[in-house]
Design a protein around this motif. Structure first.
Motif, PDB file in Angstrom:
ATOM      1  N   GLY A  71      -3.363  -6.631  -1.642  1.00  0.00           N
ATOM      2  CA  GLY A  71      -2.063  -6.307  -1.405  1.00  0.00           C
ATOM      3  C   GLY A  71      -1.482  -7.692  -2.095  1.00  0.00           C
ATOM      4  N   THR A 121       4.277  -8.772  -2.798  1.00  0.00           N
ATOM      5  CA  THR A 121       3.385  -8.698  -2.217  1.00  0.00           C
ATOM      6  C   THR A 121       3.495  -7.378  -1.366  1.00  0.00           C
ATOM      7  OG1 THR A 121       4.242 -10.019  -0.474  1.00  0.00           O
ATOM      8  CG2 THR A 121       2.581 -11.311  -2.294  1.00  0.00           C
ATOM      9  N   THR A 122       2.138  -6.525  -0.532  1.00  0.00           N
ATOM     10  CA  THR A 122       2.113  -5.772  -0.028  1.00  0.00           C
ATOM     11  C   THR A 122       2.611  -5.702   1.479  1.00  0.00           C
ATOM     12  OG1 THR A 122       0.473  -4.683  -0.199  1.00  0.00           O
ATOM     13  CG2 THR A 122       2.431  -3.970  -1.624  1.00  0.00           C
ATOM     14  N   GLN A 164       1.874  -4.501   4.683  1.00  0.00           N
ATOM     15  CA  GLN A 164       0.752  -3.878   5.264  1.00  0.00           C
ATOM     16  C   GLN A 164       0.162  -2.629   4.598  1.00  0.00           C
ATOM     17  OE1 GLN A 164       3.592  -2.186   7.993  1.00  0.00           O
ATOM     18  NE2 GLN A 164       2.974  -3.690   9.538  1.00  0.00           N
ATOM     19  N   LYS A 165      -0.824  -2.270   4.750  1.00  0.00           N
ATOM     20  CA  LYS A 165      -1.891  -1.542   3.583  1.00  0.00           C
ATOM     21  C   LYS A 165      -0.875  -0.297   4.136  1.00  0.00           C
ATOM     22  CE  LYS A 165      -6.135   1.182   5.415  1.00  0.00           C
ATOM     23  NZ  LYS A 165      -7.476   1.518   5.854  1.00  0.00           N
ATOM     24  N   SER A 210      -2.650   0.047  -1.596  1.00  0.00           N
ATOM     25  CA  SER A 210      -2.946  -1.602  -0.958  1.00  0.00           C
ATOM     26  C   SER A 210      -4.731  -1.284   0.289  1.00  0.00           C
ATOM     27  CB  SER A 210      -1.602  -2.526  -0.565  1.00  0.00           C
ATOM     28  OG  SER A 210      -2.579  -3.295   0.576  1.00  0.00           O
ATOM     29  N   GLN A 227      -5.049  -3.745   1.970  1.00  0.00           N
ATOM     30  CA  GLN A 227      -4.967  -5.007   2.956  1.00  0.00           C
ATOM     31  C   GLN A 227      -5.346  -4.828   3.963  1.00  0.00           C
ATOM     32  OE1 GLN A 227      -1.222  -4.994   1.260  1.00  0.00           O
ATOM     33  NE2 GLN A 227      -0.519  -6.040   3.657  1.00  0.00           N
ATOM     34  N   ASP A 249      -1.314  -8.519   7.482  1.00  0.00           N
ATOM     35  CA  ASP A 249       0.122  -8.493   6.523  1.00  0.00           C
ATOM     36  C   ASP A 249       0.012  -9.452   5.440  1.00  0.00           C
ATOM     37  OD1 ASP A 249      -0.259  -6.224   8.172  1.00  0.00           O
ATOM     38  OD2 ASP A 249       0.759  -6.999  10.382  1.00  0.00           O
ATOM     39  N   ASN A 250       1.255  -8.986   5.086  1.00  0.00           N
ATOM     40  CA  ASN A 250       1.462 -10.930   3.869  1.00  0.00           C
ATOM     41  C   ASN A 250       3.344 -10.545   4.439  1.00  0.00           C
ATOM     42  OD1 ASN A 250      -0.324 -10.808   2.535  1.00  0.00           O
ATOM     43  ND2 ASN A 250       0.103  -9.150   1.311  1.00  0.00           N
TER      44      ASN A 250
END
Length: 202
Positions: free
Chosen positions: A1, A52-53, A55-56, A83, A85, A88-89
């Motif tokens: 992410g 950064t993403t 969410q997936k 992503s 991930q 969450d970012n």
């Protein structure tokens, strides 16, 4: 992410004189732009994007830049980002979309960064110290501003201390917890505050 992408230029190009921006778009049946998940800086002639993403999922990362004679930046490069991930970012602090690091006014005033020259700082510490030197003769009032999702204005004042030693100004900044923060050095030459140096601390 999380990604860091670096671009170099051919010899006759200068990122400092180009209008550059990045754009992150969430894929799916209704694509939408994702705000405040991209920051960038210029170092040693290279332009470096950190993104950064949230969410997936799948995202499109687009880079725009202008050349001499262009009215608007053109789409010059595209990436497909996938992503996987698990968490969450959070977004970067708001209003740090322009180039990090020194602004034109910083050099025009005659200031010099004594400690952290990069506009993007990775740190595991809960405190950081920044120092700047005044090399010019003009008068200017400096101040440091801290921003983040858990920081409000009154808290920010308590988390920053300033110390002056001749023409050296030091700022000690404490962080209230883990997270990503924005720091902005501002200056007032008699016509209101203007941004001089911007940092993202992750």
């Amino acid at each position: 992410g999380k990604l860091e992408i670096k671009f170099s230029t051919v010899k006759d190009k200068n990122w400092d004189k180009m209008d550059v921006k990045g754009q992150l778009i969430k894929g799916g049946s209704s694509p939408e732009e994702v705000n405040d998940h991209i920051v960038y800086r210029v170092e040693n002639g290279d332009i470096i994007f950190n993104l950064t993403t949230p969410q997936k999922g799948e995202y499109a990362f687009k880079v725009y830049a202008n050349e001499d004679g262009d009215r608007e930046p053109k789409n010059v490069c595209n990436y497909l980002v996938t992503s996987n991930q698990k968490q969450d970012n959070a977004p970067y602090p708001r209003n740090f979309n322009d180039r990090l690091g020194a602004k034109d006014a910083f050099h025009a005033i005659g200031l010099k960064a004594m400690t952290h020259k990069s506009g993007y700082i990775e740190s595991k510490e809960d405190e950081i110290e920044l120092a700047f030197q005044k090399t010019g003769e003009g008068q200017i009032d400096l101040s440091m501003n801290l921003s983040g999702s858990t920081v409000h204005s009154e808290m920010a004042k308590r988390l920053i201390s300033e110390e002056k030693d001749g023409n050296i100004i030091r700022y000690k900044v404490r962080f209230p917890g883990n997270g990503t923060y924005g720091l902005r050095l501002q200056g007032n030459r008699g016509q209101g505050n203007e941004p001089l140096y911007e940092y993202i601390i992750s």
